[in-house]
Scaffold this motif. Sequence first.
Motif, mmCIF file in Angstrom:
data_model
loop_
_atom_site.group_PDB
_atom_site.id
_atom_site.type_symbol
_atom_site.label_atom_id
_atom_site.label_comp_id
_atom_site.label_asym_id
_atom_site.label_seq_id
_atom_site.Cartn_x
_atom_site.Cartn_y
_atom_site.Cartn_z
ATOM 1 N N PHE A 1 3.914 29.631 7.426
ATOM 2 C CA PHE A 1 4.305 31.021 7.236
ATOM 3 C C PHE A 1 5.408 31.171 6.200
ATOM 4 N N SER A 2 6.261 30.175 6.054
ATOM 5 C CA SER A 2 7.392 30.326 5.141
ATOM 6 C C SER A 2 7.212 29.569 3.828
ATOM 7 N N PHE A 3 6.763 28.323 3.876
ATOM 8 C CA PHE A 3 6.540 27.541 2.666
ATOM 9 C C PHE A 3 5.555 26.425 2.941
ATOM 10 N N LYS A 4 4.993 25.911 1.883
ATOM 11 C CA LYS A 4 3.994 24.830 2.008
ATOM 12 C C LYS A 4 4.718 23.499 2.189
ATOM 13 N N GLN A 5 4.355 22.770 3.214
ATOM 14 C CA GLN A 5 4.929 21.453 3.476
ATOM 15 C C GLN A 5 4.141 20.418 2.685
ATOM 16 N N GLU A 6 4.791 19.756 1.751
ATOM 17 C CA GLU A 6 4.131 18.731 0.934
ATOM 18 C C GLU A 6 4.052 17.423 1.717
ATOM 19 N N PRO A 7 2.954 16.694 1.577
ATOM 20 C CA PRO A 7 2.854 15.395 2.252
ATOM 21 C C PRO A 7 3.850 14.404 1.653
ATOM 22 N N GLN A 8 4.283 13.481 2.477
ATOM 23 C CA GLN A 8 5.205 12.442 2.030
ATOM 24 C C GLN A 8 4.408 11.223 1.604
ATOM 25 N N LEU A 9 4.765 10.644 0.454
ATOM 26 C CA LEU A 9 4.165 9.395 -0.009
ATOM 27 C C LEU A 9 5.181 8.282 0.202
ATOM 28 N N ILE A 10 4.745 7.228 0.876
ATOM 29 C CA ILE A 10 5.635 6.106 1.172
ATOM 30 C C ILE A 10 4.948 4.826 0.725
ATOM 31 N N LYS A 11 5.654 4.030 -0.081
ATOM 32 C CA LYS A 11 5.132 2.738 -0.518
ATOM 33 C C LYS A 11 5.638 1.673 0.446
ATOM 34 N N LEU A 12 4.720 0.931 1.025
ATOM 35 C CA LEU A 12 5.057 -0.101 1.996
ATOM 36 C C LEU A 12 4.923 -1.480 1.367
ATOM 37 N N ASP A 13 5.878 -2.328 1.673
ATOM 38 C CA ASP A 13 5.800 -3.722 1.247
ATOM 39 C C ASP A 13 5.046 -4.512 2.311
ATOM 40 N N GLN A 14 5.157 -5.810 2.246
ATOM 41 C CA GLN A 14 4.543 -6.685 3.250
ATOM 42 C C GLN A 14 5.123 -6.344 4.624
ATOM 43 N N PRO A 15 4.290 -6.091 5.626
ATOM 44 C CA PRO A 15 4.815 -5.784 6.956
ATOM 45 C C PRO A 15 5.524 -6.988 7.561
ATOM 46 N N GLY A 16 6.568 -6.712 8.337
ATOM 47 C CA GLY A 16 7.326 -7.769 8.991
ATOM 48 C C GLY A 16 6.671 -8.189 10.297
ATOM 49 N N PRO A 17 7.204 -9.221 10.928
ATOM 50 C CA PRO A 17 6.597 -9.749 12.152
ATOM 51 C C PRO A 17 6.625 -8.766 13.320
ATOM 52 N N LEU A 18 7.664 -7.958 13.419
ATOM 53 C CA LEU A 18 7.735 -6.982 14.508
ATOM 54 C C LEU A 18 6.682 -5.891 14.315
ATOM 55 N N THR A 19 6.535 -5.427 13.088
ATOM 56 C CA THR A 19 5.527 -4.407 12.786
ATOM 57 C C THR A 19 4.123 -4.946 13.023
ATOM 58 N N THR B 1 0.835 -1.190 0.000
ATOM 59 C CA THR B 1 0.000 0.000 0.000
ATOM 60 C C THR B 1 0.875 1.246 0.000
ATOM 61 N N THR B 2 0.354 2.333 -0.501
ATOM 62 C CA THR B 2 1.045 3.619 -0.461
ATOM 63 C C THR B 2 0.299 4.499 0.520
ATOM 64 N N ILE B 3 1.047 5.081 1.439
ATOM 65 C CA ILE B 3 0.414 5.942 2.429
ATOM 66 C C ILE B 3 0.906 7.370 2.272
ATOM 67 N N LYS B 4 0.062 8.292 2.671
ATOM 68 C CA LYS B 4 0.411 9.702 2.615
ATOM 69 C C LYS B 4 0.512 10.213 4.043
ATOM 70 N N ILE B 5 1.654 10.807 4.371
ATOM 71 C CA ILE B 5 1.873 11.337 5.713
ATOM 72 C C ILE B 5 1.787 12.858 5.653
ATOM 73 N N GLU B 6 0.799 13.372 6.373
ATOM 74 C CA GLU B 6 0.656 14.812 6.512
ATOM 75 C C GLU B 6 0.690 15.119 7.998
ATOM 76 N N SER B 7 1.651 15.873 8.419
ATOM 77 C CA SER B 7 1.771 16.196 9.828
ATOM 78 C C SER B 7 1.178 17.571 10.097
ATOM 79 N N PRO B 8 0.092 17.632 10.870
ATOM 80 C CA PRO B 8 -0.509 18.932 11.178
ATOM 81 C C PRO B 8 0.464 19.867 11.892
ATOM 82 N N GLU B 9 1.314 19.292 12.750
ATOM 83 C CA GLU B 9 2.273 20.116 13.470
ATOM 84 C C GLU B 9 3.261 20.765 12.507
ATOM 85 N N LEU B 10 3.735 19.986 11.531
ATOM 86 C CA LEU B 10 4.661 20.537 10.552
ATOM 87 C C LEU B 10 3.993 21.600 9.705
#
Length: 110
Positions: A35-53, A20-29
Amino acid sequence: NLSQTPVLRELLKEAKIPATTIKIESPELCMLCCFSFKQEPQLIKLDQPGPLTLAMHQFVTEMQETKKGVVTPKELFAQVCKKAIRFKGYQQQDSHELLRYLLDGMRAEE
């Protein structure tokens, strides 16, 4: 503390779905950067999650359920011990070391 981090909870929920691909948008960021520039959301493609995750997802999900009384991190601890054998044997360890191994182990699985 980790279970009360909304971004982490959402990431774990999304990470459970393979490829799956997830989009991370941090309200705090966004508030800091608006005030200075627009923070673009990060797109991250995730593979199969591991056992620890997966174990972390299960543990956080159980903690969020209101009907459960006591939640034990047995599977999560077993997965951490597989990554860091120093935690086997139930000797006293520093909590910050456990946290570091947990987060580093999850990062290595991504």
